[in-house]
Enzyme design. Structure first.
Site, mmCIF file in Angstrom:
data_model
loop_
_atom_site.group_PDB
_atom_site.id
_atom_site.type_symbol
_atom_site.label_atom_id
_atom_site.label_comp_id
_atom_site.label_asym_id
_atom_site.label_seq_id
_atom_site.Cartn_x
_atom_site.Cartn_y
_atom_site.Cartn_z
ATOM 1 N N LYS A 195 12.092 -19.186 18.346
ATOM 2 C CA LYS A 195 11.919 -18.190 17.279
ATOM 3 C C LYS A 195 13.155 -18.147 16.369
ATOM 4 O O LYS A 195 13.034 -17.965 15.164
ATOM 5 C CB LYS A 195 11.626 -16.820 17.893
ATOM 6 N N CYS A 246 5.494 -11.980 26.196
ATOM 7 C CA CYS A 246 4.365 -12.857 26.498
ATOM 8 C C CYS A 246 3.664 -12.334 27.757
ATOM 9 O O CYS A 246 3.265 -13.102 28.614
ATOM 10 C CB CYS A 246 4.788 -14.309 26.629
#
Lengths: 141, 302
Positions: free
Chosen positions: B117, B231
């Protein structure tokens, strides 16, 4: 590379390595005792020579106008497996390089990394180890 | 004794849409995605080189992300060694797009390793402005630094600090908190029905996540944006954490329209009611997006 290329960056040296870090509009206060690294490693001092890093060349070599050697894919494979190749007169003439030192190695229009040119025509591979091992295993190009 | 995933399935059977489809999907391998690094190449050129190497792929909802259809796994890719591609799940692009970092902004990635990211944000910022990429563990920082280097990024400072104690002298326009989690969204079942990618441990993750989100929020400038993501599909690690922040700080969950199918945040679970704003968070189920299950909330500092 033209000197203007470096204008948007700070250059700082640390541990025989110089880094390029994007200039900032204001002062940055780092959390205490937490600094690890900043920017992109750019050149390294190796046996008295400044060796450009692979990651720097792969990103910015297109702005370079000198010390570029273009090789065919098969020569790249030989360079990686043997560790060095002897350049033909044609390749040397095309590159226009006269002095020994680090050069940019190009293939298929991409800068792969650096090589060390010695004795007029000997080109030594200076790619990172993982890349040197991986490139000869590429089956299709 | 039941394993945590069996307990999860019992609790979430009625909450996960098309639950049977979800159970079937768990037996399928996760598809492989590559993000093209537009700092080093352009999209068409990168795709051309990948095709030359025999890679079959198709477009996704993100222009720089491709879904791989077929790859000879034994052969390395030149594109990888040139730093043109980064293997990244589709869901990992979501928090970056929700945060939407712009060139010139100062952004903090509080739990940055291994750097997917971080490097994606640098790409969207055109390698300008500033990214502070922080992580706690030195081993994970090694991977983070290697990826920042491989992608050729110059606007990032790497720091090592416990996120909960990150010093707040400097305030950021945007903060990404991709918090450590149980990783339930990543689970897959093998042929024997056993869970793959299960992270063992007895850590009190919600407590860590609550401390992290509070610190992340405090590091924002007024008007700044925080994206919290995990997640996992576990409510205690997601909605409950957002609820905690909304009660402790002047925070506001803002709406975001993702380009993939999503479900709203859960506002009531096991008799606990969460603040209304929690419903503006987004849940992404693996069988709906063909990637890792994900949760994210976009939070503004009032």
């Amino acid at each position: 590379m033209e000197p203007e290329f470096f204008e948007p960056f700070y250059i700082y040296a640390f541990n025989r390595q110089a880094f390029l870090f994007r200039k900032q509009p204001e002062k940055i206060l780092l959390p205490e005792r937490s600094f690890v690294r900043c920017g992109l490693p750019f050149v390294r001092l190796v046996a008295g020579y400044l060796k450009p890093t692979t990651v720097f060349l792969q990103r910015f070599a297109e702005t370079a106008s000198r010390n570029i050697i273009s090789l065919k894919w098969q020569d790249i494979i030989t360079l990686c497996t043997v560790g060095e190749i002897v350049l033909s007169d044609d390749v040397l003439e095309q590159s226009g390089i006269e002095a020994p030192g680090y050069v940019i190695i190009n293939t298929l229009g991409y800068a792969l990394g650096a090589g060390l040119l010695l004795d007029g025509s000997r080109l030594l591979c200076r790619f990172p180890k993982a890349m040197k091992q991986a490139l000869p295993r590429i089956s299709k190009i | 004794m039941k394993n945590p995933f069996s307990l999860f399935l019992e609790d979430y059977g009625t909450l996960i849409p098309d639950f049977q489809e979800y159970l079937v999907d768990l037996k399928q391998p996760l598809p492989l995605y590559y993000r093209i690094n537009t700092l080093k190449t352009d999209l068409e050129r990168a795709k051309g080189l990948l095709k030359r190497q025999g890679l079959q792929f198709r477009k996704t909802c993100f222009r720089e992300l491709i879904r791989v259809k077929d790859q000879d796994s034994d052969s390395p890719l030149l594109s990888y060694h040139l730093g043109h591609i980064y293997p990244q799940a589709l869901s990992s692009c979501l928090p970056v797009y929700a945060l939407s970092p712009k060139g010139g902004e100062q952004v903090l990635d509080l739990c940055a390793a291994p750097g997917g990211k971080t490097t994606h944000m640098a790409q969207l910022m055109d390698d300008s402005g500033l990214i502070m990429a922080n992580d706690r563990k030195l081993g994970r920082l090694t991977a983070l630094m290697a990826n920042i280097k491989r992608m050729g990024i110059t606007n990032t400072i790497v720091t090592q600090s416990r996120g909960e104690h990150y010093k707040a002298d400097f305030k950021f326009h945007k903060v990404l908190l991709d918090a450590p989690c149980s990783g339930i969204g990543r689970y897959r079942l093998d042929r024997q029905g056993r869970i793959r990618h299960m992270r063992p441990g007895k850590t009190d993750l919600p407590a860590i996540q609550k401390a992290l989100i509070t610190r992340a929020f405090d590091l924002l400038r007024p008007g700044g944006v925080l994206v919290y993501s995990t997640c996992t599909l576990n409510v205690e690690e997601n909605e409950a954490v957002i609820h905690y922040l909304l009660q402790k700080r002047p925070a506001e969950v803002t709406s975001w329209q993702p380009p993939v199918p999503w479900s709203p945040g859960i506002t009531e679970f096991k008799g606990k009611k969460y603040e209304k704003g929690v419903g503006l968070a987004r849940r992404f189920y693996p069988h709906k997006i063909h990637s890792v299950g994900f949760f994210l909330a976009r939070i503004a500092k009032c």
